[in-house]
Design a protein around this motif. Sequence first.
Motif, PDB file in Angstrom:
ATOM      1  N   VAL A   1       0.831  -1.211   0.000  1.00  0.00           N
ATOM      2  CA  VAL A   1       0.000   0.000   0.000  1.00  0.00           C
ATOM      3  C   VAL A   1       0.868   1.264   0.000  1.00  0.00           C
ATOM      4  CG1 VAL A   1      -1.764   1.305   1.285  1.00  0.00           C
ATOM      5  CG2 VAL A   1      -1.937  -1.190   1.095  1.00  0.00           C
ATOM      6  N   SER A   2       2.011   1.220   0.692  1.00  0.00           N
ATOM      7  CA  SER A   2       2.858   2.421   0.780  1.00  0.00           C
ATOM      8  C   SER A   2       3.733   2.617  -0.459  1.00  0.00           C
ATOM      9  CB  SER A   2       3.751   2.361   2.025  1.00  0.00           C
ATOM     10  OG  SER A   2       4.715   1.343   1.899  1.00  0.00           O
ATOM     11  N   LEU A   3       3.843   1.568  -1.281  1.00  0.00           N
ATOM     12  CA  LEU A   3       4.773   1.614  -2.414  1.00  0.00           C
ATOM     13  C   LEU A   3       4.563   2.813  -3.352  1.00  0.00           C
ATOM     14  CD1 LEU A   3       7.162  -0.029  -3.597  1.00  0.00           C
ATOM     15  CD2 LEU A   3       5.497  -1.157  -5.076  1.00  0.00           C
ATOM     16  N   PRO A   4       3.326   3.125  -3.781  1.00  0.00           N
ATOM     17  CA  PRO A   4       3.159   4.278  -4.689  1.00  0.00           C
ATOM     18  C   PRO A   4       3.653   5.592  -4.076  1.00  0.00           C
ATOM     19  CG  PRO A   4       1.185   2.920  -4.706  1.00  0.00           C
ATOM     20  CD  PRO A   4       2.042   2.414  -3.579  1.00  0.00           C
ATOM     21  N   LEU A   5       3.430   5.779  -2.768  1.00  0.00           N
ATOM     22  CA  LEU A   5       3.899   7.004  -2.115  1.00  0.00           C
ATOM     23  C   LEU A   5       5.415   7.069  -2.130  1.00  0.00           C
ATOM     24  CD1 LEU A   5       1.596   7.284   1.041  1.00  0.00           C
ATOM     25  CD2 LEU A   5       1.670   8.855  -0.903  1.00  0.00           C
ATOM     26  N   ARG A   6       6.050   5.945  -1.876  1.00  0.00           N
ATOM     27  CA  ARG A   6       7.511   5.934  -1.802  1.00  0.00           C
ATOM     28  C   ARG A   6       8.125   6.042  -3.199  1.00  0.00           C
ATOM     29  NH1 ARG A   6       8.415   1.070   2.437  1.00  0.00           N
ATOM     30  NH2 ARG A   6      10.607   1.649   2.229  1.00  0.00           N
ATOM     31  N   TYR A   7       7.489   5.417  -4.166  1.00  0.00           N
ATOM     32  CA  TYR A   7       8.043   5.379  -5.519  1.00  0.00           C
ATOM     33  C   TYR A   7       7.776   6.680  -6.275  1.00  0.00           C
ATOM     34  CZ  TYR A   7       9.025   3.671 -10.236  1.00  0.00           C
ATOM     35  OH  TYR A   7       9.528   3.510 -11.495  1.00  0.00           O
ATOM     36  N   HIS A   8       6.508   7.138  -6.240  1.00  0.00           N
ATOM     37  CA  HIS A   8       6.129   8.314  -7.048  1.00  0.00           C
ATOM     38  C   HIS A   8       6.317   9.636  -6.312  1.00  0.00           C
ATOM     39  CE1 HIS A   8       4.611   5.982 -10.380  1.00  0.00           C
ATOM     40  NE2 HIS A   8       3.863   5.278  -9.569  1.00  0.00           N
ATOM     41  N   ARG A   9       6.276   9.598  -4.976  1.00  0.00           N
ATOM     42  CA  ARG A   9       6.356  10.849  -4.209  1.00  0.00           C
ATOM     43  C   ARG A   9       7.632  10.938  -3.378  1.00  0.00           C
ATOM     44  NH1 ARG A   9       0.511  11.943  -4.011  1.00  0.00           N
ATOM     45  NH2 ARG A   9       0.165  12.179  -6.247  1.00  0.00           N
ATOM     46  N   ASN A  10       8.512   9.936  -3.498  1.00  0.00           N
ATOM     47  CA  ASN A  10       9.744   9.908  -2.692  1.00  0.00           C
ATOM     48  C   ASN A  10       9.457  10.103  -1.214  1.00  0.00           C
ATOM     49  OD1 ASN A  10      11.661   9.367  -4.608  1.00  0.00           O
ATOM     50  ND2 ASN A  10      11.830  11.510  -5.241  1.00  0.00           N
ATOM     51  N   CYS A  11       8.403   9.493  -0.751  1.00  0.00           N
ATOM     52  CA  CYS A  11       7.942   9.693   0.619  1.00  0.00           C
ATOM     53  C   CYS A  11       8.584   8.630   1.524  1.00  0.00           C
ATOM     54  CB  CYS A  11       6.419   9.562   0.631  1.00  0.00           C
ATOM     55  SG  CYS A  11       5.649  10.273   2.052  1.00  0.00           S
ATOM     56  N   PRO A  12       9.396   9.007   2.508  1.00  0.00           N
ATOM     57  CA  PRO A  12       9.979   8.007   3.408  1.00  0.00           C
ATOM     58  C   PRO A  12       8.888   7.248   4.167  1.00  0.00           C
ATOM     59  CG  PRO A  12      10.988  10.163   3.748  1.00  0.00           C
ATOM     60  CD  PRO A  12       9.804  10.368   2.859  1.00  0.00           C
TER      61      PRO A  12
ATOM     62  N   ALA B   1      -5.197  -4.201  -3.233  1.00  0.00           N
ATOM     63  CA  ALA B   1      -5.043  -3.497  -4.510  1.00  0.00           C
ATOM     64  C   ALA B   1      -5.855  -2.202  -4.514  1.00  0.00           C
ATOM     65  CB  ALA B   1      -5.478  -4.403  -5.659  1.00  0.00           C
ATOM     66  N   LEU B   2      -7.035  -2.226  -3.901  1.00  0.00           N
ATOM     67  CA  LEU B   2      -7.860  -1.019  -3.798  1.00  0.00           C
ATOM     68  C   LEU B   2      -7.140   0.036  -2.956  1.00  0.00           C
ATOM     69  CD1 LEU B   2     -10.561   0.535  -4.189  1.00  0.00           C
ATOM     70  CD2 LEU B   2     -11.374  -0.588  -2.095  1.00  0.00           C
ATOM     71  N   ALA B   3      -6.624  -0.393  -1.795  1.00  0.00           N
ATOM     72  CA  ALA B   3      -5.913   0.547  -0.916  1.00  0.00           C
ATOM     73  C   ALA B   3      -4.702   1.150  -1.634  1.00  0.00           C
ATOM     74  CB  ALA B   3      -5.471  -0.169   0.365  1.00  0.00           C
ATOM     75  N   ARG B   4      -3.973   0.320  -2.377  1.00  0.00           N
ATOM     76  CA  ARG B   4      -2.797   0.796  -3.109  1.00  0.00           C
ATOM     77  C   ARG B   4      -3.210   1.792  -4.197  1.00  0.00           C
ATOM     78  NH1 ARG B   4       0.674  -3.558  -6.387  1.00  0.00           N
ATOM     79  NH2 ARG B   4      -1.169  -3.392  -7.709  1.00  0.00           N
ATOM     80  N   ALA B   5      -4.345   1.532  -4.875  1.00  0.00           N
ATOM     81  CA  ALA B   5      -4.816   2.431  -5.937  1.00  0.00           C
ATOM     82  C   ALA B   5      -5.296   3.768  -5.379  1.00  0.00           C
ATOM     83  CB  ALA B   5      -5.935   1.765  -6.727  1.00  0.00           C
ATOM     84  N   LEU B   6      -5.777   3.771  -4.136  1.00  0.00           N
ATOM     85  CA  LEU B   6      -6.335   4.988  -3.543  1.00  0.00           C
ATOM     86  C   LEU B   6      -5.299   5.847  -2.819  1.00  0.00           C
ATOM     87  CD1 LEU B   6      -9.657   3.603  -1.985  1.00  0.00           C
ATOM     88  CD2 LEU B   6      -9.452   5.052  -4.018  1.00  0.00           C
ATOM     89  N   ILE B   7      -4.123   5.278  -2.519  1.00  0.00           N
ATOM     90  CA  ILE B   7      -3.184   5.959  -1.629  1.00  0.00           C
ATOM     91  C   ILE B   7      -2.665   7.276  -2.205  1.00  0.00           C
ATOM     92  CG2 ILE B   7      -1.059   4.783  -2.394  1.00  0.00           C
ATOM     93  CD1 ILE B   7      -2.041   5.475   1.281  1.00  0.00           C
TER      94      ILE B   7
END
Length: 230
Positions: free
Chosen positions: A111-122, A159-165
């Motif tokens: 779920v945290s992967l998109p934030l870390r990958y696309h937003r460089n969010c620690p 997958a829903l949570a990951r898509a919404l994050i």
Amino acid sequence: DSNTSAPPLIELVGASISSAQEPDVALVEGVDWSLLAGDFWVAGGLQWAGKSDWLTTVAGLQRPAAGTHILFGQKAAALTQAELVAVRLRVGLVFENGGRLFTQMTVEENVSLPLRYHRNCPAEESREAVAAMLELTELTDLAAQPAGQLNRGWRQRVALARALILQPEVLLLDNPLAGLDPRQTRWWLDTLAALNVGHPIFARRPLSLVATTDDLRPWQERAKQFALLQ
């Protein structure tokens, strides 16, 4: 209707939808379709009617074989790869059959992967947003489990949570109710309806939804617009 004057979020104009496996073969031709802010579309069709390919075309993951695809007012074909990636982040996509998760990673890591990958969010900075999303999808108790150990219904929720994050403006779902029991089905319909009208987790901003299905009946009370692919 207040949004009729606003331009569509996504448009297909005279579009031919091709198969991802055979890009030269048109499954559906002459599609004219538009998604307005606040819409809740459900597109039905028989198996192999091209629903998944239509949805990935709407998302900008594959190009129409013919016709025009417009994403947030811009012709997709005219966008550079970097521009297309940026526009695609405004669209969340939940794939069919367990959502293409990273099975070795935990639920929380997926779920945290998109934030870390696309937003460089620690990880520390994303923790609060991820926790809220896990709560919404009732996954809090499963956060430390490897995603591959969950059954398909729970993987679909991850997958829903990951898509919404990333707080998208549009959420696309490929046959999300497939194989679910009645209680799970009701949870999905209730949750999607709440997101569509404006959920507190999105600061009550309405989310525009598009789902595909093999069976339109469960959606009749919730969706606002219906289409058939044939």
